[in-house]
Design an enzyme around this catalytic site. Structure first.
Site, short mmCIF file in Angstrom:
data_model
loop_
_atom_site.label_atom_id
_atom_site.label_comp_id
_atom_site.label_asym_id
_atom_site.label_seq_id
_atom_site.Cartn_x
_atom_site.Cartn_y
_atom_site.Cartn_z
N GLU A 171 -2.72 -8.38 2.83
CA GLU A 171 -3.09 -9.11 4.05
C GLU A 171 -4.60 -9.24 4.20
O GLU A 171 -5.08 -10.03 5.02
CB GLU A 171 -2.48 -8.42 5.28
CG GLU A 171 -3.17 -7.15 5.73
CD GLU A 171 -2.81 -5.91 4.91
OE1 GLU A 171 -3.24 -4.81 5.30
OE2 GLU A 171 -2.10 -6.03 3.88
N CYS B 131 0.85 -1.20 0.00
CA CYS B 131 0.00 0.00 0.00
C CYS B 131 0.89 1.26 0.00
O CYS B 131 1.66 1.44 -0.92
CB CYS B 131 -0.99 -0.05 1.16
SG CYS B 131 -2.42 1.05 0.90
N HIS C 174 -4.07 -4.12 -0.30
CA HIS C 174 -3.84 -4.70 1.03
C HIS C 174 -3.76 -6.21 0.87
O HIS C 174 -4.77 -6.91 0.96
CB HIS C 174 -4.95 -4.29 1.99
CG HIS C 174 -4.80 -2.89 2.50
ND1 HIS C 174 -3.93 -2.56 3.50
CD2 HIS C 174 -5.41 -1.74 2.13
CE1 HIS C 174 -4.00 -1.25 3.75
NE2 HIS C 174 -4.89 -0.74 2.92
#
Length: 219
Positions: free
Chosen positions: A201, A90, A199
């Site tokens: 994750e 990001c 993102h």
């Protein structure tokens, strides 16, 4: 021996989800990895892989990084000087560029030439699309082009939240795009450097696959 993965904290928020995602990716793929959030240059000098997440504004993340004594110098030494594999996530990916234009002009790390500029996405009829670009969107890339994308398929979706986008000086540094009123840089890579605008994750199994790929990557 477990590889040491240093997740740099530039003060942009809770990094627990990034650590958990890396730990799950390692566990699911039988990769021995010790994942640790770090703020000290000494920890970076011991790391086998370095990750820089970031959320919020480019300028604030850069200030946070600069506020950690010796960390920018240690990143230069380890990542640029010694070729340690590096992943930006990001805003951490955006900081790899030459400069960001959010809240004025702020220098980046200058590792991959390019400017992080405000997006101006438009629909087919010219009407502005909402910002930030938020939600799941498909990746477009050439298959088997980069090890971080091993096993990922063009059209697989990942989770974006951003209003600024990386505009690379050299198109070859952009290895994947997404479409939001036109092509938007999604992944950049050069040498031992890789950066993900989304993102990872929060991107489910596709994200975990990319993290496992990063842990295996030998640039």
């Amino acid at each position: 021996m477990a590889q040491r993965v240093a997740v740099v904290d530039p003060g942009s928020g809770n990094l627990a989800s990034v650590v958990r995602a890396f730990e799950k990716a390692a566990e699911d793929n039988d990769i021995a990895a010790e994942v640790k959030v770090v703020t000290a240059a000494s920890d970076l000098r011991l790391a086998d892989r370095i990750v820089l997440p970031g959320q919020g504004a480019f300028a604030a993340c850069r200030r946070g990084l600069d506020a950690l004594p010796g960390v920018v110098e240690a990143l230069e030494e380890r990542v640029r000087g010694m070729g340690v594999p590096f992943l930006g996530i990001c805003v951490g990916m955006q900081l790899m560029g030459t400069k960001g234009l959010e809240h004025g002009e702020t220098p980046g790390l200058g590792w991959i030439p390019g400017v992080v500029a405000p997006m101006d996405p438009r629909g087919p009829d010219g009407t502005p699309l909402p910002l930030p670009q938020m939600g799941w969107n498909a990746l477009s890339f050439e298959e088997n082009f980069h090890p971080v994308l091993d096993g990922v398929k063009p059209g697989d979706q990942v989770y974006f939240v951003h209003s600024f986008a990386f505009e690379a000086d050299d198109p070859e540094d952009v290895i994947a795009t997404t479409d939001y009123g036109g092509p938007v840089t999604a992944i950049i890579a050069r040498g031992n450097l890789a950066g993900l605008q989304f993102h990872v994750e929060k991107s489910g199994p596709v994200g975990l696959l990319m993290l496992a790929n990063f842990l295996r990557w030998e640039p």
